[in-house]
Motif scaffolding. Structure first.
Motif, PDB file in Angstrom:
ATOM      1  N   SER A 152      14.021  -8.483 -15.073  1.00  0.00           N
ATOM      2  CA  SER A 152      13.360  -9.155 -16.189  1.00  0.00           C
ATOM      3  C   SER A 152      11.870  -8.841 -16.210  1.00  0.00           C
ATOM      4  CB  SER A 152      13.544 -10.666 -16.079  1.00  0.00           C
ATOM      5  OG  SER A 152      12.742 -11.333 -17.040  1.00  0.00           O
ATOM      6  N   PRO A 153      11.318  -8.595 -17.415  1.00  0.00           N
ATOM      7  CA  PRO A 153       9.863  -8.466 -17.544  1.00  0.00           C
ATOM      8  C   PRO A 153       9.135  -9.788 -17.337  1.00  0.00           C
ATOM      9  CG  PRO A 153      11.007  -7.353 -19.345  1.00  0.00           C
ATOM     10  CD  PRO A 153      12.025  -8.213 -18.651  1.00  0.00           C
ATOM     11  N   GLY A 154       9.900 -10.867 -17.163  1.00  0.00           N
ATOM     12  CA  GLY A 154       9.301 -12.181 -16.947  1.00  0.00           C
ATOM     13  C   GLY A 154       8.936 -12.414 -15.496  1.00  0.00           C
ATOM     14  N   LEU A 155       9.566 -13.405 -14.882  1.00  0.00           N
ATOM     15  CA  LEU A 155       9.240 -13.753 -13.504  1.00  0.00           C
ATOM     16  C   LEU A 155       9.556 -12.630 -12.529  1.00  0.00           C
ATOM     17  CD1 LEU A 155      10.476 -17.452 -13.578  1.00  0.00           C
ATOM     18  CD2 LEU A 155       8.111 -16.696 -13.272  1.00  0.00           C
ATOM     19  N   ASP A 156      10.578 -11.827 -12.811  1.00  0.00           N
ATOM     20  CA  ASP A 156      10.898 -10.707 -11.921  1.00  0.00           C
ATOM     21  C   ASP A 156       9.712  -9.755 -11.779  1.00  0.00           C
ATOM     22  OD1 ASP A 156      13.430 -11.551 -11.350  1.00  0.00           O
ATOM     23  OD2 ASP A 156      14.450 -10.139 -12.695  1.00  0.00           O
ATOM     24  N   PHE A 157       8.990  -9.521 -12.871  1.00  0.00           N
ATOM     25  CA  PHE A 157       7.876  -8.573 -12.854  1.00  0.00           C
ATOM     26  C   PHE A 157       6.812  -8.972 -11.836  1.00  0.00           C
ATOM     27  CE2 PHE A 157       3.689  -7.153 -14.397  1.00  0.00           C
ATOM     28  CZ  PHE A 157       3.908  -5.789 -14.483  1.00  0.00           C
ATOM     29  N   GLU A 158       6.637 -10.276 -11.627  1.00  0.00           N
ATOM     30  CA  GLU A 158       5.590 -10.731 -10.716  1.00  0.00           C
ATOM     31  C   GLU A 158       6.119 -11.226  -9.373  1.00  0.00           C
ATOM     32  OE1 GLU A 158       3.969 -14.639 -12.492  1.00  0.00           O
ATOM     33  OE2 GLU A 158       4.868 -13.606 -14.213  1.00  0.00           O
ATOM     34  N   THR A 159       7.443 -11.245  -9.184  1.00  0.00           N
ATOM     35  CA  THR A 159       8.001 -11.701  -7.905  1.00  0.00           C
ATOM     36  C   THR A 159       8.850 -10.639  -7.211  1.00  0.00           C
ATOM     37  OG1 THR A 159       9.964 -12.651  -8.982  1.00  0.00           O
ATOM     38  CG2 THR A 159       8.060 -14.106  -8.669  1.00  0.00           C
ATOM     39  N   ARG A 160       9.359  -9.666  -7.946  1.00  0.00           N
ATOM     40  CA  ARG A 160      10.182  -8.611  -7.350  1.00  0.00           C
ATOM     41  C   ARG A 160       9.451  -7.280  -7.503  1.00  0.00           C
ATOM     42  NH1 ARG A 160      16.367  -9.492  -9.159  1.00  0.00           N
ATOM     43  NH2 ARG A 160      16.601  -7.815  -7.601  1.00  0.00           N
ATOM     44  N   LEU A 161       8.691  -6.943  -6.490  1.00  0.00           N
ATOM     45  CA  LEU A 161       7.808  -5.783  -6.527  1.00  0.00           C
ATOM     46  C   LEU A 161       8.388  -4.618  -5.730  1.00  0.00           C
ATOM     47  CD1 LEU A 161       4.456  -7.664  -5.741  1.00  0.00           C
ATOM     48  CD2 LEU A 161       5.634  -7.454  -7.943  1.00  0.00           C
ATOM     49  N   TYR A 162       7.933  -3.420  -6.071  1.00  0.00           N
ATOM     50  CA  TYR A 162       8.324  -2.206  -5.351  1.00  0.00           C
ATOM     51  C   TYR A 162       7.058  -1.501  -4.882  1.00  0.00           C
ATOM     52  CZ  TYR A 162      13.010  -2.922  -7.200  1.00  0.00           C
ATOM     53  OH  TYR A 162      14.243  -3.451  -7.505  1.00  0.00           O
ATOM     54  N   ALA A 163       7.026  -1.160  -3.608  1.00  0.00           N
ATOM     55  CA  ALA A 163       5.868  -0.484  -3.023  1.00  0.00           C
ATOM     56  C   ALA A 163       6.221   0.973  -2.765  1.00  0.00           C
ATOM     57  CB  ALA A 163       5.461  -1.166  -1.723  1.00  0.00           C
ATOM     58  N   LYS A 164       5.469   1.873  -3.367  1.00  0.00           N
ATOM     59  CA  LYS A 164       5.713   3.312  -3.201  1.00  0.00           C
ATOM     60  C   LYS A 164       5.060   3.775  -1.900  1.00  0.00           C
ATOM     61  CE  LYS A 164       5.671   3.747  -8.243  1.00  0.00           C
ATOM     62  NZ  LYS A 164       5.036   4.379  -9.431  1.00  0.00           N
ATOM     63  N   THR A 165       5.790   3.589  -0.823  1.00  0.00           N
ATOM     64  CA  THR A 165       5.226   3.794   0.510  1.00  0.00           C
ATOM     65  C   THR A 165       4.843   5.239   0.790  1.00  0.00           C
ATOM     66  OG1 THR A 165       7.483   3.966   1.382  1.00  0.00           O
ATOM     67  CG2 THR A 165       6.430   1.800   1.480  1.00  0.00           C
ATOM     68  N   ASN A 166       5.434   6.170   0.076  1.00  0.00           N
ATOM     69  CA  ASN A 166       5.112   7.586   0.296  1.00  0.00           C
ATOM     70  C   ASN A 166       4.091   8.123  -0.704  1.00  0.00           C
ATOM     71  OD1 ASN A 166       6.880   7.425  -1.890  1.00  0.00           O
ATOM     72  ND2 ASN A 166       7.819   9.410  -1.462  1.00  0.00           N
ATOM     73  N   ALA A 167       3.411   7.214  -1.407  1.00  0.00           N
ATOM     74  CA  ALA A 167       2.452   7.638  -2.438  1.00  0.00           C
ATOM     75  C   ALA A 167       1.360   8.572  -1.910  1.00  0.00           C
ATOM     76  CB  ALA A 167       1.837   6.411  -3.110  1.00  0.00           C
ATOM     77  N   PRO A 168       0.730   8.279  -0.765  1.00  0.00           N
ATOM     78  CA  PRO A 168      -0.335   9.188  -0.291  1.00  0.00           C
ATOM     79  C   PRO A 168       0.177  10.592   0.006  1.00  0.00           C
ATOM     80  CG  PRO A 168      -0.465   7.059   0.806  1.00  0.00           C
ATOM     81  CD  PRO A 168       0.833   7.084   0.076  1.00  0.00           C
ATOM     82  N   GLU A 169       1.371  10.697   0.593  1.00  0.00           N
ATOM     83  CA  GLU A 169       1.943  12.009   0.900  1.00  0.00           C
ATOM     84  C   GLU A 169       2.289  12.760  -0.381  1.00  0.00           C
ATOM     85  OE1 GLU A 169       2.178   9.314   4.240  1.00  0.00           O
ATOM     86  OE2 GLU A 169       3.036   9.127   2.236  1.00  0.00           O
ATOM     87  N   LEU A 170       2.859  12.038  -1.349  1.00  0.00           N
ATOM     88  CA  LEU A 170       3.181  12.660  -2.637  1.00  0.00           C
ATOM     89  C   LEU A 170       1.914  13.152  -3.330  1.00  0.00           C
ATOM     90  CD1 LEU A 170       5.902  10.398  -4.320  1.00  0.00           C
ATOM     91  CD2 LEU A 170       6.155  12.759  -3.570  1.00  0.00           C
ATOM     92  N   LEU A 171       0.882  12.330  -3.304  1.00  0.00           N
ATOM     93  CA  LEU A 171      -0.376  12.696  -3.946  1.00  0.00           C
ATOM     94  C   LEU A 171      -0.936  13.965  -3.313  1.00  0.00           C
ATOM     95  CD1 LEU A 171      -2.732  12.117  -5.859  1.00  0.00           C
ATOM     96  CD2 LEU A 171      -3.690  10.610  -4.097  1.00  0.00           C
ATOM     97  N   ARG A 172      -0.909  14.036  -2.008  1.00  0.00           N
ATOM     98  CA  ARG A 172      -1.421  15.219  -1.313  1.00  0.00           C
ATOM     99  C   ARG A 172      -0.655  16.470  -1.724  1.00  0.00           C
ATOM    100  NH1 ARG A 172      -4.677  15.865   3.102  1.00  0.00           N
ATOM    101  NH2 ARG A 172      -4.810  13.599   3.368  1.00  0.00           N
ATOM    102  N   ARG A 173       0.662  16.359  -1.837  1.00  0.00           N
ATOM    103  CA  ARG A 173       1.470  17.523  -2.220  1.00  0.00           C
ATOM    104  C   ARG A 173       1.212  17.930  -3.664  1.00  0.00           C
ATOM    105  NH1 ARG A 173       5.851  15.065   0.475  1.00  0.00           N
ATOM    106  NH2 ARG A 173       7.004  14.776  -1.456  1.00  0.00           N
ATOM    107  N   GLU A 174       1.057  16.927  -4.554  1.00  0.00           N
ATOM    108  CA  GLU A 174       0.828  17.262  -5.962  1.00  0.00           C
ATOM    109  C   GLU A 174      -0.546  17.905  -6.169  1.00  0.00           C
ATOM    110  OE1 GLU A 174       2.069  14.597  -9.030  1.00  0.00           O
ATOM    111  OE2 GLU A 174       3.479  13.531  -7.721  1.00  0.00           O
TER     112      GLU A 174
END
Length: 383
Positions: A112-134
């Motif tokens: 849901s774009p409602g309460l789920d948006f602010e309570t069920r989060l996803y963390a892109k843990t590999n973001a720094p590695e992806l950024l370096r490769r891109e």
């Protein structure tokens, strides 16, 4: 109004029966996303699992799911945006701003774009590695990267996860330009990197302040820093020599609109050198969510607020036209535009156009490139 209108969801089914607010959350309910095939309605049978004399539901916990993203840089061709590349370290945002235009993105996840948006989060843990490769790709052409457009890069979980910090370290290493926008004082943690990059004209920072009224801020953007704390952040960034502007966004008629000049003056006094604004946008599920919030917290002015919004949107709740979606149209939009322009002169603020003036010529590709992380599960048999 026809339900075939672009970016329109009929809010009537959601605002007819208003649930109670949840402590520390912006959305009132978990409305169904536009891709759902079933509609679930909550009915109060009188048997509540909490004290009957309270007017607020129990606090909801935040759940953070680690995610291995496939890419980290997103590109757009929107003619009304000053940037074409964005980086979002998280999906969803715990700040819970009820007006957030990114809320509808959770519908793509079956949430849901409602309460789920602010309570069920996803963390892109590999973001720094992806950024370096891109950044290391042979065809990569540097362009200022905007941090946190669909999520605040400095929301509460960043304090421990430090994904934004690690991405910033990659850009610092590569002398890559970036812009940041946040409502969090946590950005002060990274002043060391930002200050160093400022000396090379690689950074601009925007602090969003919608209101100076703490009581409104507590329901409008419940888990963001208080207005006073954000002014202190502007002051600390300015004292460090980091160019900082104030984003008075969104301007909400009869809720925050009357504070436009006061916010600009307070930000200028704190050290902001430029300002920008947008009027409230209500695409997709943001429309019924915002109207629920209005009916819950400002029932006496809800109709008046929506009528003013429609005056600025050609009679509709929202119009996605690139030419008008950020500023609106008509008499009331013109009045806000004139007030903002006069505020710039009165308080010595420039327009928020520094983003396009950042230096891309210093960019150098990263020296080390990490190997891709394998995901757990069946896909490993193809590795």
């Amino acid at each position: 109004m026809s339900t075939n209108d672009e970016d329109f969801i009929d809010p009537a089914p959601w605002i007819n029966a208003i649930p109670q607010a949840h402590k520390g959350r912006g959305a009132i309910s978990n409305i169904a996303g536009r891709y759902e095939t079933q509609l679930i309605e909550t009915v109060d049978d009188g048997w509540r699992p909490y004290a009957a004399d309270t007017d607020i539901n129990p606090a909801l916990k935040t759940h953070i799911t680690p995610e291995l993203a496939k890419t980290i840089l997103s590109r757009n061709q929107s003619p009304d945006l000053p940037f074409s590349v964005t980086l979002n370290p998280y999906r969803g945002c715990e700040h819970g701003c009820i007006y957030c235009f990114a809320r509808p993105t959770h519908a793509y996840l079956g949430l849901s774009p409602g309460l789920d948006f602010e309570t069920r989060l996803y963390a892109k843990t590999n973001a720094p590695e992806l950024l370096r490769r891109e950044l290391a790709h042979k065809n990569y052409e540097p362009s200022p990267i905007a941090f946190g457009m669909n999520t605040d890069a400095y929301q509460p979980c960043e304090r421990e996860l430090k994904i934004t910090r690690r991405c910033l370290e990659v850009l610092h290493e590569c002398d890559h330009p970036l812009g940041m926008i946040t409502k969090s004082a946590l950005i002060e943690r990274d002043i060391d990197l930002l200050q160093d990059m400022t000396a090379k004209n690689l950074v601009t920072v925007a602090i969003t302040i919608t209101t100076l009224d703490h009581s409104i801020a507590r329901t409008l953007e419940p888990r963001a820093a208080s207005p006073t704390r954000r002014l202190q952040t502007i002051e600390k960034l300015a004292q460090a020599g980091i160019p900082v502007l104030v984003s008075v966004a969104p301007v909400i008629p009869f809720v925050t609109e009357q504070e436009l000049e006061n916010v600009m003056r307070a930000a200028a006094d704190a050290g902001a050198t430029a300002a920008g604004y947008t009027v409230l946008r209500l695409p997709w599920e943001v429309n019924p969510l915002f109207q629920q919030w209005l009916q819950t917290h400002f029932p006496e002015r809800a109709e008046r607020v929506m009528n003013r919004i429609r005056d600025m949107r050609g009679g509709k709740d929202y119009d996605a036209n690139f030419a008008t979606r950020m500023r609106g149209e008509g008499l009331w939009a013109d009045m806000i535009r004139q007030r903002f322009a006069k505020g710039l002169k009165r308080y010595g603020l420039g327009k928020s156009g520094r983003f396009v003036q950042l230096d891309c010529s210093l960019f150098r590709k990263p020296l080390s490139i990490p190997a891709p992380k394998k995901t757990d599960g069946q896909l490993d048999i193809f590795g």
